[in-house]
Design an enzyme around this catalytic site. Sequence first.
Site, short mmCIF file in Angstrom:
data_model
loop_
_atom_site.label_atom_id
_atom_site.label_comp_id
_atom_site.label_asym_id
_atom_site.label_seq_id
_atom_site.Cartn_x
_atom_site.Cartn_y
_atom_site.Cartn_z
N LYS A 213 34.88 67.03 9.64
CA LYS A 213 34.20 65.81 9.55
C LYS A 213 35.28 64.58 9.42
O LYS A 213 36.32 64.83 9.21
CB LYS A 213 33.12 66.08 8.68
CG LYS A 213 32.44 66.90 8.47
CD LYS A 213 31.45 67.54 9.80
CE LYS A 213 31.01 68.99 9.70
NZ LYS A 213 29.93 69.11 10.63
C1 LIG Z 1 28.96 70.00 10.08
C2 LIG Z 1 27.34 69.89 10.56
C3 LIG Z 1 26.36 70.41 9.70
C4 LIG Z 1 26.63 71.23 8.56
O1 LIG Z 1 27.78 71.12 7.53
P1 LIG Z 1 28.47 72.05 6.32
O2 LIG Z 1 29.10 71.09 5.61
O3 LIG Z 1 29.34 72.85 7.52
O4 LIG Z 1 27.31 72.84 5.88
C5 LIG Z 1 25.14 70.01 9.77
N1 LIG Z 1 24.78 69.18 10.92
C6 LIG Z 1 25.88 68.78 11.60
C7 LIG Z 1 25.56 68.00 12.76
C8 LIG Z 1 27.16 69.24 11.63
O5 LIG Z 1 28.27 68.75 12.48
#
Ligand SMILES: *Cc1c(COP(=O)(O)O)cnc(C)c1O
Length: 446
Positions: A213
């Site tokens: 992210k």
């Molecule tokens: C990465 C992601 C998640 C989940 O996040 P985690 O930290 O991996 O649990 C949920 N929604 C979207 C759109 C994502 O890209």
Amino acid sequence: MKTSTPPNSSPTLAINGGERAITTDAPESWLLGPSEIGKEEIDAVVRVLESKRLFRFLKNRSDSSVAQFEDLFAEMSGAKNALAVNSGTSALICGLVGIGVSQGDEVLVPAYTYIATAAAVLALGAIPILVEVDDSLTMDPEDLERKITPRSRAVVPVHMRGMPCDMEAILGVTERHGLLVLEDCAQANGATYRNRAVGTWGNAGAFSLQEFKVITAGEGGVVITNDKDVFNRAAVYHDSAYAFWMEGRLKTGEGASTELDAWKDMCFLGENYRLSEVHGAIALEQLKKRDRILTRTRAIKRRLSAACAAIPGSQPEKNHDVDGECGIALALFMESPEEAVRLSEALKAEGVVCGTRFSRDIPDRHIFFHWDYVLEKRSPHRNGFPWTSNPSHIPEYTKDMCPKTIDRMSRAVIFSITQNMSDTYVDQVCFAIEKVAGGFIASTKT
Ligand SMILES: *Cc1c(COP(=O)(O)O)cnc(C)c1O
């Protein structure tokens, strides 16, 4: 028709044996947050370790990195409350509990999002209903309205690839139908829609601090909300002993005591989605770097978008907030999946990092087509919960139920963007795009 361009004026494309347009080194890392890890994060982690206290609730709020992170996140988002949790998925789960989604409720989610969005809904025994995406590859408000039933309770718009959803239209629909909204901002940390942070438009917003992210703590997440009740419910659910820690706070005179009684009465079952002080320390330092990363990615995206306009037969992605989106990815659509592959292969041969996204054979869990355990209704429970609890109301899922999403995904060519692209590199990517565009024009003329 213009005939001023002689047929041999465009240089031979690399895919046809010509020289590669990109000669300078590609960025060492395409990851956003991780490549910013430096002295600040290292020192912050060392300070936590030296304090020998890794658990947030055995520190005063003012000594806790997690609490400092929450405060800064709330401030930067313009939200009244922020709760740090240990993943984006747990942020979604706590957010859904916070806004009041229960077992059996239908929750509308886009057909293009990471599978965790649907999994979080299922974790609460609620049922995900799939909604098509529009040309921004985020939830299509018109299809949202079509998919509403008397059992609909909430909507999870997902700001995929840092691109804000059409929130005005979506909120119009949710207001008309009395639905709750949890924004999934996992990929859009720092994005704004009409100058206000994503995650503050709905009843709550959920963010992820996972490695891919915008900023990261390795793992982690955040729930933000302006609604104190939503915050309290999320906070209670995120820690099975939340009331206990808060009473301790009260005894030492810390915290808002007037609110204590209200949430003590509503304390219910909690799990453990707490963030550790080590992760909080990293998250806090990364957060300070967030907007600098995005200033750079947005500037790069503008240049790439301008270059892409020259590609014949391409259609730019729809952008619901050009200034507020993160600028971490760029999509364009070709007229057919074959054209998308042809463009992407030609660009890749020049050294451009891009690609098409949909394949029947590559199980990309961001596209509903590959959400096997959802489509096949697999459950961790012996009795098949929640799929078996009210069979007459459980939808049928098929791989062709969101054809517009599949159509858009298969015609899309998506470029990755990172702040680590040097100016020279960006120049060469733009040159490569223009070169391939020229080659495409030449090839359609012969
Ligand atoms: C990465 C992601 C998640 C989940 O996040 P985690 O930290 O991996 O649990 C949920 N929604 C979207 C759109 C994502 O890209």
